[in-house]
Write an enzyme that holds these catalytic residues in place. Structure first.
Site, short mmCIF file in Angstrom:
data_model
loop_
_atom_site.label_atom_id
_atom_site.label_comp_id
_atom_site.label_asym_id
_atom_site.label_seq_id
_atom_site.Cartn_x
_atom_site.Cartn_y
_atom_site.Cartn_z
N GLU A 121 9.33 -4.20 10.29
CA GLU A 121 9.80 -2.92 9.74
C GLU A 121 10.42 -2.06 10.84
OE1 GLU A 121 7.01 -0.95 7.18
OE2 GLU A 121 8.21 0.86 7.05
N ASP B 254 0.84 -1.21 0.00
CA ASP B 254 0.00 0.00 0.00
C ASP B 254 0.88 1.26 0.00
OD1 ASP B 254 0.87 -0.14 2.59
OD2 ASP B 254 -1.12 -0.09 3.52
N SER B 255 2.20 1.05 -0.07
CA SER B 255 3.12 2.17 -0.33
C SER B 255 2.84 2.74 -1.72
CB SER B 255 4.58 1.71 -0.23
OG SER B 255 4.79 0.55 -1.02
N LYS C 79 -0.81 -9.51 2.79
CA LYS C 79 -0.04 -9.01 3.95
C LYS C 79 -0.98 -8.15 4.78
CE LYS C 79 3.41 -5.80 3.64
NZ LYS C 79 2.83 -4.64 4.41
N ASP D 273 -1.09 -6.18 -0.19
CA ASP D 273 -1.42 -5.58 1.11
C ASP D 273 -2.92 -5.43 1.28
OD1 ASP D 273 0.57 -4.97 2.94
OD2 ASP D 273 1.18 -3.15 1.89
N GLU E 77 -1.16 -5.72 8.42
CA GLU E 77 -0.48 -5.05 9.53
C GLU E 77 -1.24 -5.31 10.82
OE1 GLU E 77 0.35 -0.88 8.88
OE2 GLU E 77 1.17 -1.26 6.88
O1 KIV Z 1 3.58 -1.12 1.56
C1 KIV Z 1 4.76 -1.49 1.53
O2 KIV Z 1 5.50 -1.23 0.58
C2 KIV Z 1 5.27 -2.22 2.68
C3 KIV Z 1 6.75 -2.42 2.75
C4 KIV Z 1 7.37 -1.18 3.27
C5 KIV Z 1 7.11 -3.61 3.56
O3 KIV Z 1 4.54 -2.60 3.52
#
Ligand code: KIV
Length: 272
Positions: A190, A52-53, A121, A91, A123
């Site tokens: 992280e 989600d970056s 993924k 994510d 969080e």
């Molecule tokens: O969203 C992302 O790119 C991430 C990485 C920083 C691990 O979660």
């Protein structure tokens, strides 16, 4: 010795575990579109994270919070279309997995069905364990994400290193064990102290993928735009740049502008 792999078999969550068991470091890099994902996959990356970056590097938002399920699906599908070998992880965006297991499962199933990704993924730890369990119980592989969790940035108020004090470190260790117990196939850690990350990696049987977590873990993940030097203003201590694409792209674009303005482009060979 070249460390580039000739093994063209699809990377699975099971192979992640095997890699940890034989001490082979796992490589993971983010991607958000078909073309880059296909280059990264063909270069031999083990896993591609549709992070989600994307909110920061693709959309230009300050935080990752605005990303929606629809946007993650768009990026996820684009990446999956370009990948043959790497494990593709998408994510779950902010708010899509936060304390209502049935709603979280619904979101997870949508992302898996509409992207064709291999895993998700998520969080968080203890607070969302029922959500994560429900998703894993439905047959969806999940990699956890602890330490600095960008979706909680408004709670932290800073992107500083996490788990430096004993209380936070203890909770982190507990959460890692919990995620392993409920069936996560790995955990992204992280921005935490390297010694703590190494200790966790030794205690757990599932792979720990670090970003700003030192070299004592089982693999590394970076954001593609950072490691390729597209973002020239982002230089945290943990980042190693492998290219200066900001300069390369600027020079290429300037060359094109110059050639059009000077009427050098297109020439006869470039015309019909
Ligand atoms: O969203 C992302 O790119 C991430 C990485 C920083 C691990 O979660």
């Amino acid at each position: 010795m070249s460390t580039y792999t000739e093994d063209n078999r699809k990377v699975t969550t099971h192979r992640f575990l095997e890699m940890k068991q034989r001490g082979e470091k796992i490589t993971m890099l983010t991607a958000y579109d078909y073309s880059m994902a296909s280059i990264i996959d063909q270069a031999g990356m083990d896993a591609i994270l549709v992070g989600d970056s994307a909110s920061n590097v693709m959309v230009g938002n300050i935080t990752t919070l605005p990303m929606t399920i629809d946007q993650m699906i768009y990026h996820g599908r684009s990446v999956v279309n370009g990948v043959k070998r790497a494990l593709v992880v998408v994510d779950m965006p902010f708010g899509s997995c936060s304390g209502d297991p049935l709603k979280s499962l619904e979101a997870a199933i949508r992302i898996m069905k509409e992207t064709g990704a291999d895993a998700l993924k998520i969080e968080g730890g203890e607070e969302i364990k029922e959500d994560v369990k429900k998703i894993i119980d439905a047959g969806i592989p999940v990699i956890g994400h602890l330490g600095l969790m960008p979706q909680s940035i408004n709670k932290y108020g800073t992107y500083n290193v996490r788990a430096k004090d004993e209380k936070e470190a203890e909770k982190l260790i507990k959460d890692c064990h919990l995620l392993q117990e409920i069936g996560c196939f790995g955990i992204v850690l992280e921005k935490i102290p390297a010694k703590l990350a190494e200790k966790i990696s030794k205690e757990l049987t599932i792979p720990i993928i670090g970003i700003g977590a030192g070299g004592g873990v089982d693999g590394q993940v970076l954001v593609m735009h950072d490691m390729l030097g597209i973002n020239k203003d982002f230089s945290p201590k943990f980042l190693r740049r492998y290219a200066d694409l900001h300069t390369a792209i600027t020079n290429a674009v300037r060359g094109y502008i110059e050639d059009v303005k000077s009427q050098d482009f297109p020439n006869q060979n470039e015309s019909y």
